[in-house]
Scaffold this motif. Structure first.
Motif, PDB file in Angstrom:
ATOM      1  N   GLN A 248       0.863  -1.210  -0.222  1.00 45.30           N
ATOM      2  CA  GLN A 248      -0.092   0.564   0.084  1.00 45.30           C
ATOM      3  C   GLN A 248       1.302   1.336  -0.075  1.00 45.30           C
ATOM      4  O   GLN A 248       0.632   2.104   1.036  1.00 45.30           O
ATOM      5  CB  GLN A 248      -1.198  -0.163   1.167  1.00 45.30           C
ATOM      6  N   ALA A 249       1.918   1.338  -0.964  1.00 41.43           N
ATOM      7  CA  ALA A 249       3.006   1.613  -1.062  1.00 41.43           C
ATOM      8  C   ALA A 249       1.915   3.481  -1.241  1.00 41.43           C
ATOM      9  O   ALA A 249       1.771   3.909  -2.007  1.00 41.43           O
ATOM     10  CB  ALA A 249       4.124   1.882  -1.938  1.00 41.43           C
ATOM     11  N   LEU A 250       2.498   4.635  -0.683  1.00 38.78           N
ATOM     12  CA  LEU A 250       2.031   6.535  -0.802  1.00 38.78           C
ATOM     13  C   LEU A 250       2.857   6.539  -1.870  1.00 38.78           C
ATOM     14  O   LEU A 250       2.349   7.524  -2.243  1.00 38.78           O
ATOM     15  CB  LEU A 250       1.950   7.026   0.287  1.00 38.78           C
ATOM     16  N   TYR A 251       4.217   6.418  -2.210  1.00 38.74           N
ATOM     17  CA  TYR A 251       5.511   6.981  -2.548  1.00 38.74           C
ATOM     18  C   TYR A 251       7.095   5.399  -3.353  1.00 38.74           C
ATOM     19  O   TYR A 251       6.705   4.923  -1.964  1.00 38.74           O
ATOM     20  CB  TYR A 251       6.173   8.005  -1.974  1.00 38.74           C
ATOM     21  N   LEU A 252       6.472   5.452  -4.528  1.00 39.39           N
ATOM     22  CA  LEU A 252       7.447   5.069  -4.467  1.00 39.39           C
ATOM     23  C   LEU A 252       8.381   5.393  -5.715  1.00 39.39           C
ATOM     24  O   LEU A 252       8.123   5.647  -6.684  1.00 39.39           O
ATOM     25  CB  LEU A 252       6.255   3.300  -5.260  1.00 39.39           C
ATOM     26  N   LYS A 253       9.611   4.930  -5.781  1.00 33.18           N
ATOM     27  CA  LYS A 253      10.555   5.572  -6.118  1.00 33.18           C
ATOM     28  C   LYS A 253      11.491   4.307  -6.919  1.00 33.18           C
ATOM     29  O   LYS A 253      11.748   3.816  -5.741  1.00 33.18           O
ATOM     30  CB  LYS A 253      11.252   6.968  -6.308  1.00 33.18           C
ATOM     31  N   ILE A 254      11.823   3.505  -8.136  1.00 31.99           N
ATOM     32  CA  ILE A 254      11.892   2.817  -8.192  1.00 31.99           C
ATOM     33  C   ILE A 254      13.116   2.547 -10.139  1.00 31.99           C
ATOM     34  O   ILE A 254      12.993   4.227 -10.605  1.00 31.99           O
ATOM     35  CB  ILE A 254      11.541   1.194  -9.767  1.00 31.99           C
ATOM     36  N   LYS A 255      14.775   2.401  -9.687  1.00 25.83           N
ATOM     37  CA  LYS A 255      15.756   2.897 -10.235  1.00 25.83           C
ATOM     38  C   LYS A 255      16.463   1.845 -10.784  1.00 25.83           C
ATOM     39  O   LYS A 255      16.736   1.015  -9.767  1.00 25.83           O
ATOM     40  CB  LYS A 255      17.054   4.151  -9.699  1.00 25.83           C
ATOM     41  N   ASP A 256      16.566   1.611 -12.301  1.00 25.19           N
ATOM     42  CA  ASP A 256      16.920   0.539 -12.769  1.00 25.19           C
ATOM     43  C   ASP A 256      18.933   1.201 -12.093  1.00 25.19           C
ATOM     44  O   ASP A 256      18.885   1.879 -13.509  1.00 25.19           O
ATOM     45  CB  ASP A 256      16.313   0.331 -14.247  1.00 25.19           C
ATOM     46  N   GLU A 257      19.059   0.520 -11.995  1.00 22.64           N
ATOM     47  CA  GLU A 257      20.566   0.655 -12.200  1.00 22.64           C
ATOM     48  C   GLU A 257      21.846  -0.549 -13.055  1.00 22.64           C
ATOM     49  O   GLU A 257      23.093  -0.435 -12.604  1.00 22.64           O
ATOM     50  CB  GLU A 257      21.405   0.831 -10.513  1.00 22.64           C
ATOM     51  N   SER A 258      21.070  -1.150 -13.509  1.00 26.50           N
ATOM     52  CA  SER A 258      21.457  -2.163 -14.498  1.00 26.50           C
ATOM     53  C   SER A 258      22.475  -2.022 -15.136  1.00 26.50           C
ATOM     54  O   SER A 258      23.609  -2.582 -15.055  1.00 26.50           O
ATOM     55  CB  SER A 258      20.558  -3.580 -14.707  1.00 26.50           C
ATOM     56  N   ASP A 259      22.291  -0.606 -15.949  1.00 27.29           N
ATOM     57  CA  ASP A 259      23.247  -0.967 -16.943  1.00 27.29           C
ATOM     58  C   ASP A 259      24.963  -0.333 -15.882  1.00 27.29           C
ATOM     59  O   ASP A 259      25.980  -0.634 -16.958  1.00 27.29           O
ATOM     60  CB  ASP A 259      23.061   0.879 -17.454  1.00 27.29           C
ATOM     61  N   GLY A 260      24.948   0.400 -14.893  1.00 27.23           N
ATOM     62  CA  GLY A 260      26.100  -0.063 -14.090  1.00 27.23           C
ATOM     63  C   GLY A 260      27.032  -1.395 -13.795  1.00 27.23           C
ATOM     64  O   GLY A 260      28.284  -0.598 -13.146  1.00 27.23           O
ATOM     65  N   HIS A 261      26.238  -2.385 -13.749  1.00 27.16           N
ATOM     66  CA  HIS A 261      26.849  -3.437 -13.062  1.00 27.16           C
ATOM     67  C   HIS A 261      27.039  -4.441 -14.324  1.00 27.16           C
ATOM     68  O   HIS A 261      27.556  -5.649 -15.150  1.00 27.16           O
ATOM     69  CB  HIS A 261      25.874  -4.510 -12.785  1.00 27.16           C
ATOM     70  N   LYS A 262      26.763  -3.581 -16.029  1.00 21.50           N
ATOM     71  CA  LYS A 262      27.238  -4.658 -16.828  1.00 21.50           C
ATOM     72  C   LYS A 262      28.861  -5.414 -17.107  1.00 21.50           C
ATOM     73  O   LYS A 262      29.914  -4.471 -16.844  1.00 21.50           O
ATOM     74  CB  LYS A 262      27.014  -3.857 -18.631  1.00 21.50           C
ATOM     75  N   GLY A 263      28.984  -6.695 -17.490  1.00 22.37           N
ATOM     76  CA  GLY A 263      29.864  -7.149 -17.658  1.00 22.37           C
ATOM     77  C   GLY A 263      30.697  -7.655 -16.306  1.00 22.37           C
ATOM     78  O   GLY A 263      31.789  -8.838 -16.337  1.00 22.37           O
ATOM     79  N   HIS A 264      29.437  -7.553 -15.239  1.00 26.46           N
ATOM     80  CA  HIS A 264      29.923  -8.391 -13.967  1.00 26.46           C
ATOM     81  C   HIS A 264      29.428 -10.067 -14.076  1.00 26.46           C
ATOM     82  O   HIS A 264      28.577  -9.623 -14.640  1.00 26.46           O
ATOM     83  CB  HIS A 264      29.604  -7.281 -13.285  1.00 26.46           C
ATOM     84  N   ALA A 265      29.870 -11.157 -13.333  1.00 28.54           N
ATOM     85  CA  ALA A 265      30.294 -11.852 -13.092  1.00 28.54           C
ATOM     86  C   ALA A 265      28.384 -12.237 -13.045  1.00 28.54           C
ATOM     87  O   ALA A 265      27.463 -13.070 -13.432  1.00 28.54           O
ATOM     88  CB  ALA A 265      30.396 -12.559 -12.429  1.00 28.54           C
ATOM     89  N   GLU A 266      28.299 -11.434 -11.526  1.00 31.27           N
ATOM     90  CA  GLU A 266      26.763 -11.854 -11.886  1.00 31.27           C
ATOM     91  C   GLU A 266      25.490 -11.171 -12.230  1.00 31.27           C
ATOM     92  O   GLU A 266      24.440 -11.189 -11.870  1.00 31.27           O
ATOM     93  CB  GLU A 266      26.566 -11.018  -9.749  1.00 31.27           C
ATOM     94  N   ALA A 267      26.062 -10.028 -13.211  1.00 31.20           N
ATOM     95  CA  ALA A 267      25.221  -9.280 -14.316  1.00 31.20           C
ATOM     96  C   ALA A 267      24.483 -10.337 -15.575  1.00 31.20           C
ATOM     97  O   ALA A 267      25.191 -10.672 -16.205  1.00 31.20           O
ATOM     98  CB  ALA A 267      25.422  -8.417 -14.379  1.00 31.20           C
TER      99      ALA A 267
END
Length: 95
Positions: free
Chosen positions: A14-33
């Motif tokens: 029941q969120a009153l505010y939600l901000k979602i930021k996709d930070e995946s681009d900063g992890h390209k090339g990492h083994a877990e990405a």
């Protein structure tokens, strides 16, 4: 994935505010990405359901809501979880 996160958080917490930021681009090339991206997210969530809960308990609420995605797709999740009053105080102080 952002739409899935938003739907789950808004409905189940029941969120009153939600901000979602996709930070995946900063992890390209990492083994877990994943090569497909959309694996690293930062969330700011304000929910009345966080009232009276510790920070760890709030994070546990978010993890529970997103459990399926965390098991399948999401590799990293940064969570900022606030009560309505905390959020109001942060915004009044210019944070």
């Amino acid at each position: 994935m952002k739409h899935y996160i938003a739907k789950e958080i808004m409905e189940k917490l029941q969120a009153l505010y939600l901000k979602i930021k996709d930070e995946s681009d900063g992890h390209k090339g990492h083994a877990e990405a994943s090569n497909q991206g959309h694996t690293h997210f930062s969330l700011t969530v304000v929910s009345p359901m966080f009232e009276g809960l510790s920070l760890i308990q709030r994070h546990q609420c978010v993890y529970k809501v997103l459990q399926h995605a965390l098991e399948q797709t999401i590799h990293a999740l940064n969570i900022m979880a606030y009560t309505s009053k905390e959020w109001q105080n942060l915004n009044q102080n210019g944070q």
